[in-house]
Design an enzyme around this catalytic site. Sequence first.
Site, PDB file in Angstrom:
ATOM      1  N   TYR A 144      -1.427   0.356  10.384  1.00 43.39           N
ATOM      2  CA  TYR A 144      -1.588  -0.355   9.297  1.00 43.39           C
ATOM      3  C   TYR A 144      -0.323   0.034   8.231  1.00 43.39           C
ATOM      4  O   TYR A 144      -0.037  -0.969   7.851  1.00 43.39           O
ATOM      5  CB  TYR A 144      -2.648   0.455   8.459  1.00 43.39           C
ATOM      6  CG  TYR A 144      -3.096   0.064   7.110  1.00 43.39           C
ATOM      7  CD1 TYR A 144      -3.267  -1.383   6.933  1.00 43.39           C
ATOM      8  CD2 TYR A 144      -3.071   0.850   6.099  1.00 43.39           C
ATOM      9  CE1 TYR A 144      -3.353  -1.771   5.668  1.00 43.39           C
ATOM     10  CE2 TYR A 144      -3.223   0.604   4.766  1.00 43.39           C
ATOM     11  CZ  TYR A 144      -3.478  -0.917   4.597  1.00 43.39           C
ATOM     12  OH  TYR A 144      -3.469  -1.482   3.271  1.00 43.39           O
ATOM     13  N   THR A 155       0.787  -1.176   0.049  1.00 49.84           N
ATOM     14  CA  THR A 155      -0.011  -0.109  -0.094  1.00 49.84           C
ATOM     15  C   THR A 155       0.890   1.290  -0.205  1.00 49.84           C
ATOM     16  O   THR A 155       1.870   1.288   0.410  1.00 49.84           O
ATOM     17  CB  THR A 155      -0.792  -0.051   1.110  1.00 49.84           C
ATOM     18  OG1 THR A 155      -1.594   1.380   1.499  1.00 49.84           O
ATOM     19  CG2 THR A 155      -0.127  -0.369   2.550  1.00 49.84           C
TER      20      THR A 155
END
Length: 313
Positions: free
Chosen positions: A146, A124
């Site tokens: 995250y 990501t």
Amino acid sequence: MKVLITGAAGFIGSHAAERLQQEGFDVTGLDNFSDHYDIALKELNAEALEKKGIEVIKMDLRNPAEYSVLSPEFDFIVHFAAQPGISSTSTFDDYFSNNVIATQHLLNFAEANKDLKHFFNISTSSVYGLEATFPETVAPKPASFYGVSKLAAEQLVLAKSRANLLKASSLRLFSVYGPRERPEKLYTKLITCGVKDEVFPIFEGSEKHLRSFTYVGDIVDGIYRAIKVYEDLDGEIINLGAEDEHKTQEGINIVEDILGKRIKLEVQPRRAGDQFRTLANIGKAKKILGYKPKTSLKEGIRLQVDWYMENFL
């Protein structure tokens, strides 16, 4: 060619499974059907895959005993499964167990598969930090649990490549949207609020955030292109995303135009770790993959609205 897709009942994973099957791959999907968001949406995605002959096996990658249900004869593994996004309801343990521990167990399975040609880790832009506008050579500075956990997972995968134990690479995705997007994500939430005349909660200042909003079909095309040239990708990190950037407010305006109504907004406190700007630097993807996203933001949102209307009204 046999391909294993983890997180196959999720947003991007389900689209990837369909595309790879269309391209002639024998696809097997895995998903733990987590209740992080409404399981019914994952079940809807899995049902769509199964109607096309794609098996989706329910299993938890964090549990080594469950790997016994899998045949160790895959040519490719595409690893989407993760605790996604920035969420106040997700703990550090949630991110660590789903993104790090699960990845390590999957790598152990992959390493035992002697016929495996390549392991694709799906990462990501959040690994870059509060601003994600950089080429792959820039040192990551994640600013959320995250981002930190996804970077750790990426490094576990690339460590196997550096040790010559696996052929592997990592694909960093930028601001993906489109049909099947999770219910708490921007556009599905906006569409829902618009259709149901509900208030949309917007984090303070986020309407000015800049994003490389990338249609899911363009992301999947990049993944397919990576698989086609896998022999050139061992140890590589590649950004995938749209080169255009838009303010969040532009996306809100497009949804309102398509629905033909104003959406009520309710400002909430800023969210820690949220990125101020993402702009996919895809020079490497262009050169190696011939990658070129084609879907405009308005076209992609219209497709997402159509999906929502078809499935939830």
